[in-house]
Design a protein around this motif. Structure first.
Motif, PDB file in Angstrom:
ATOM      1  N   ALA A 192     -43.346  10.856 -32.313  1.00  0.00           N
ATOM      2  CA  ALA A 192     -43.747  10.013 -33.866  1.00  0.00           C
ATOM      3  C   ALA A 192     -42.201  10.939 -34.833  1.00  0.00           C
ATOM      4  O   ALA A 192     -41.454  11.283 -34.112  1.00  0.00           O
ATOM      5  N   CYS A 193     -41.918   9.639 -35.570  1.00  0.00           N
ATOM      6  CA  CYS A 193     -40.689   9.961 -36.357  1.00  0.00           C
ATOM      7  C   CYS A 193     -40.878   9.542 -37.408  1.00  0.00           C
ATOM      8  O   CYS A 193     -41.964   8.776 -38.139  1.00  0.00           O
ATOM      9  N   LYS A 194     -40.632  10.660 -37.867  1.00  0.00           N
ATOM     10  CA  LYS A 194     -41.358  10.912 -39.526  1.00  0.00           C
ATOM     11  C   LYS A 194     -42.406  10.674 -39.563  1.00  0.00           C
ATOM     12  O   LYS A 194     -42.686   9.925 -40.972  1.00  0.00           O
ATOM     13  N   GLY A 195     -43.349  11.113 -39.349  1.00  0.00           N
ATOM     14  CA  GLY A 195     -44.509  11.460 -39.757  1.00  0.00           C
ATOM     15  C   GLY A 195     -45.493  10.309 -39.136  1.00  0.00           C
ATOM     16  O   GLY A 195     -46.436  10.358 -39.011  1.00  0.00           O
ATOM     17  N   ARG A 196     -45.250   9.184 -37.923  1.00  0.00           N
ATOM     18  CA  ARG A 196     -45.974   8.412 -37.851  1.00  0.00           C
ATOM     19  C   ARG A 196     -45.464   8.512 -36.780  1.00  0.00           C
ATOM     20  O   ARG A 196     -44.312   8.149 -35.785  1.00  0.00           O
ATOM     21  N   VAL A 197     -46.846   7.774 -35.668  1.00  0.00           N
ATOM     22  CA  VAL A 197     -46.187   7.847 -34.423  1.00  0.00           C
ATOM     23  C   VAL A 197     -46.337   6.634 -33.899  1.00  0.00           C
ATOM     24  O   VAL A 197     -46.181   5.266 -34.722  1.00  0.00           O
ATOM     25  N   LEU A 198     -45.634   6.507 -33.115  1.00  0.00           N
ATOM     26  CA  LEU A 198     -44.307   5.786 -32.201  1.00  0.00           C
ATOM     27  C   LEU A 198     -45.425   4.965 -31.444  1.00  0.00           C
ATOM     28  O   LEU A 198     -45.745   4.668 -30.724  1.00  0.00           O
ATOM     29  N   ALA A 199     -45.915   3.703 -32.155  1.00  0.00           N
ATOM     30  CA  ALA A 199     -46.762   2.631 -31.026  1.00  0.00           C
ATOM     31  C   ALA A 199     -45.344   2.234 -29.850  1.00  0.00           C
ATOM     32  O   ALA A 199     -46.207   2.178 -28.404  1.00  0.00           O
ATOM     33  N   ASP A 200     -44.443   2.450 -30.177  1.00  0.00           N
ATOM     34  CA  ASP A 200     -43.311   1.586 -28.956  1.00  0.00           C
ATOM     35  C   ASP A 200     -42.387   2.595 -28.950  1.00  0.00           C
ATOM     36  O   ASP A 200     -41.499   2.668 -29.704  1.00  0.00           O
ATOM     37  N   LYS A 201     -42.663   3.992 -27.830  1.00  0.00           N
ATOM     38  CA  LYS A 201     -41.650   4.912 -28.127  1.00  0.00           C
ATOM     39  C   LYS A 201     -40.199   4.727 -27.914  1.00  0.00           C
ATOM     40  O   LYS A 201     -39.874   5.814 -28.104  1.00  0.00           O
ATOM     41  N   ARG A 202     -40.151   4.213 -26.823  1.00  0.00           N
ATOM     42  CA  ARG A 202     -38.858   3.880 -26.427  1.00  0.00           C
ATOM     43  C   ARG A 202     -38.424   2.946 -27.480  1.00  0.00           C
ATOM     44  O   ARG A 202     -36.819   2.813 -27.329  1.00  0.00           O
TER      45      ARG A 202
END
Length: 80
Positions: free
Chosen positions: A51-61
């Motif tokens: 997660a970045c800035k409180g949001r889980v990334l759909a594509d962490k890459r």
């Protein structure tokens, strides 16, 4: 200029800390370099989220953390 990486659950045990400050900006390759081999191995697993800035990334890459951002490393949820 820095990014805070938060290690949650068993990832904190692997990292030996609950958080780490690293120089900004941080992309996927920079994150892998910053977290150490044990945590990096876990991050490669599909079941570990970022997660970045409180949001889980759909594509962490696709991570691109900027100055002041918080990146949380989320282990799989367990329980019954």
């Amino acid at each position: 200029m820095s990014v805070t990486i938060l290690f949650l659950g068993p990832l904190a045990d692997l990292a030996g800390a609950t958080e780490r400050e690293v120089d900004a900006p941080v992309d996927w390759a920079g994150l892998i370099d910053a977290v150490g081999a044990d945590v990096a191995g876990q991050l490669e697993l599909e079941r570990v989220n970022v997660a970045c800035k409180g949001r889980v990334l759909a594509d962490k890459r696709a991570l691109m953390a900027q100055d002041g951002d918080e990146v949380a490393l989320l282990p799989p949820v367990s329980g019954g």
